[in-house]
Design a protein around this motif. Structure first.
Motif, PDB file in Angstrom:
ATOM      1  N   MET A   1       5.113  -0.432   1.236  1.00 58.04           N
ATOM      2  CA  MET A   1       6.202  -0.340   0.277  1.00 58.04           C
ATOM      3  C   MET A   1       5.713   0.220  -1.055  1.00 58.04           C
ATOM      4  O   MET A   1       6.369   0.066  -2.082  1.00 58.04           O
ATOM      5  N   GLY A   2       4.540   0.847  -1.030  1.00 61.02           N
ATOM      6  CA  GLY A   2       3.995   1.457  -2.231  1.00 61.02           C
ATOM      7  C   GLY A   2       4.542   2.867  -2.430  1.00 61.02           C
ATOM      8  O   GLY A   2       5.706   3.147  -2.122  1.00 61.02           O
ATOM      9  N   MET A   3       3.710   3.759  -2.899  1.00 61.87           N
ATOM     10  CA  MET A   3       4.147   5.116  -3.208  1.00 61.87           C
ATOM     11  C   MET A   3       4.331   5.942  -1.932  1.00 61.87           C
ATOM     12  O   MET A   3       3.497   5.908  -1.035  1.00 61.87           O
ATOM     13  N   GLY A   4       5.447   6.694  -1.880  1.00 59.74           N
ATOM     14  CA  GLY A   4       5.676   7.594  -0.763  1.00 59.74           C
ATOM     15  C   GLY A   4       6.558   7.015   0.327  1.00 59.74           C
ATOM     16  O   GLY A   4       6.849   5.817   0.362  1.00 59.74           O
ATOM     17  N   GLU A   5       6.997   7.877   1.226  1.00 55.48           N
ATOM     18  CA  GLU A   5       7.805   7.511   2.387  1.00 55.48           C
ATOM     19  C   GLU A   5       6.899   7.498   3.621  1.00 55.48           C
ATOM     20  O   GLU A   5       6.460   8.552   4.095  1.00 55.48           O
ATOM     21  N   PRO A   6       6.595   6.305   4.157  1.00 51.40           N
ATOM     22  CA  PRO A   6       5.654   6.208   5.276  1.00 51.40           C
ATOM     23  C   PRO A   6       6.018   7.062   6.489  1.00 51.40           C
ATOM     24  O   PRO A   6       5.141   7.627   7.145  1.00 51.40           O
ATOM     25  N   LEU A   7       7.321   7.158   6.796  1.00 52.01           N
ATOM     26  CA  LEU A   7       7.710   7.876   8.013  1.00 52.01           C
ATOM     27  C   LEU A   7       7.656   9.395   7.850  1.00 52.01           C
ATOM     28  O   LEU A   7       7.812  10.125   8.829  1.00 52.01           O
ATOM     29  N   LEU A   8       7.418   9.872   6.621  1.00 49.06           N
ATOM     30  CA  LEU A   8       7.150  11.299   6.421  1.00 49.06           C
ATOM     31  C   LEU A   8       5.646  11.576   6.444  1.00 49.06           C
ATOM     32  O   LEU A   8       5.213  12.701   6.203  1.00 49.06           O
ATOM     33  N   ASN A   9       4.864  10.548   6.727  1.00 52.38           N
ATOM     34  CA  ASN A   9       3.423  10.686   6.980  1.00 52.38           C
ATOM     35  C   ASN A   9       3.111   9.914   8.249  1.00 52.38           C
ATOM     36  O   ASN A   9       2.212   9.072   8.301  1.00 52.38           O
TER      37      ASN A   9
ATOM     38  N   VAL B   1       0.820  -1.214   0.000  1.00 50.65           N
ATOM     39  CA  VAL B   1       0.000   0.000   0.000  1.00 50.65           C
ATOM     40  C   VAL B   1       0.854   1.264   0.000  1.00 50.65           C
ATOM     41  O   VAL B   1       2.024   1.259   0.398  1.00 50.65           O
ATOM     42  N   SER B   2       0.229   2.352  -0.444  1.00 47.44           N
ATOM     43  CA  SER B   2       0.890   3.652  -0.539  1.00 47.44           C
ATOM     44  C   SER B   2       0.549   4.517   0.664  1.00 47.44           C
ATOM     45  O   SER B   2      -0.487   4.350   1.303  1.00 47.44           O
ATOM     46  N   SER B   3       1.433   5.476   0.944  1.00 46.68           N
ATOM     47  CA  SER B   3       1.216   6.380   2.078  1.00 46.68           C
ATOM     48  C   SER B   3       1.211   7.854   1.671  1.00 46.68           C
ATOM     49  O   SER B   3       0.822   8.707   2.457  1.00 46.68           O
TER      50      SER B   3
END
Length: 337
Positions: free
Chosen positions: A152-160, A98-100
């Motif tokens: 592991m989808g689109m984006g950096e999870p730890l920046l959200n 999934v993306s974040s």
């Protein structure tokens, strides 16, 4: 809205208290997509909710099926933006990737999402919706529910950070999907201070570091974030995370031809591996994307790399790409229809 907030709204509307709980169950347990589907509410009440509230549920815009069974979905958000999510089925697992974020700000040189601008963070309910919709796909295609989730989808999870943690709280809640946090892995390109925060918050899910190079010079070339989050700092924070939580840590390492695929690179990877209580290193096949200069190594180079790791008792696994024919493999998500 939380259940107490919905209860307050219904009290102000003069509705019976149990109606609020019904709506809350439709939102999270039954994963309703609109007010009209809340069939145990009266038509006038559904009409009133439709008139006075927004229901920004995400919708499946396009779906692509790979020859290997992988399913990629492009999801449309309420404001017209898109993100992608992937169902990866095997004989033993049904995994949602999934993306974040809409896009990404980190500009990793090998990742299609890194060539996009970051438009915004996903809200926690949008992340939850992705998982709920992919879970529905898993049940429809195989009769089995999701067993694992990887961010592991689109984006950096730890920046959200807040939305990702709130989404995981909801996914693991009995009022949501009741999934064990041990079945969830959050992948980061290496945001050191937020890895530390994960430890502070005593999270219960697993952590993966997208490593991809085991010395600072090479890693900075392909991952600009390494300029401010170097390997020494990341090693310190990963150890803090493990000490604080005891949760599994894994490394992700994509092999690039003539860049990080030699025995010397394997030696440097082993040195990092010995400094962190890493459960597993996933060695990943490179998947070609437009605009990137990298190539996949030869099978001989890949085998030599894996053999060297095995000889030195490194727990490493070669992860063959899934969904390459529909641009659903690692590093390929870019909202292509």
């Amino acid at each position: 809205m939380s259940l107490p907030q919905i209860q307050e709204v219904f009290a102000n509307m003069g509705e019976k208290p149990f109606r609020a709980k019904q709506v809350y169950e439709w939102l999270w347990l039954k994963q309703a997509r609109d007010f009209e589907s809340m069939s145990n509410l009266s038509k006038p009440l559904r009409a009133s909710l439709e008139e006075n509230f927004t229901f920004p549920a995400i919708k499946v815009d396009t779906t692509q099926h790979s020859s290997d069974g992988t399913i990629k979905s492009r999801f449309k958000l309420h404001d017209g933006h898109f993100v992608e999510g992937v169902l990866i089925p095997t004989s033993t697992r049904q995994t949602a990737c999934v993306s974040s974020q809409v896009g990404c700000s980190l500009s990793c040189k090998f990742c299609a999402t890194g060539f996009m601008d970051r438009k915004r963070n996903l809200d926690f309910d949008e992340i939850f919706d992705q998982v709920a919709l992919i879970n529905k796909q898993a049940i429809e295609s195989s009769g089995k529910k999701l067993t694992n989730i990887v961010f592991m989808g689109m984006g950096e999870p730890l920046l959200n950070y807040k939305n990702v943690l709130h989404a995981i709280e909801r996914i693991t809640s009995p009022e949501g999907l009741a999934m064990s946090p041990k079945r969830i892995t959050v992948s980061t390109a290496g945001v050191a201070k937020m890895i530390h925060q994960l430890g502070e918050d005593k999270v219960r899910f697993n952590l993966a570091l997208s490593l991809h190079a085991a010395n600072d010079q090479k890693r900075t070339q392909i991952m600009p974030i390494n300029e401010t989050n170097n390997l020494k700092v990341l090693v310190e924070e990963l150890n803090y995370f493990y000490k604080a939580t005891g949760n599994e840590i894994s490394f992700e390492y994509i092999l690039f031809k003539d860049f990080n695929d030699t025995v010397k690179d394997a030696e440097e990877l082993i040195k990092i591996y010995r400094q962190v209580p890493v459960d597993l290193i996933n060695i990943i096949e490179y998947n070609q994307i437009d605009g990137a200069r990298f190539q996949k190594p030869s099978e001989e180079a890949t085998e030599a790399f894996m053999e060297y790791l095995g000889k030195h008792k490194v727990n490493a696994r070669l992860r063959r790409s899934r969904g390459k024919d529909i641009d659903a493999a690692c590093g390929q998500l870019a909202n292509k229809a």
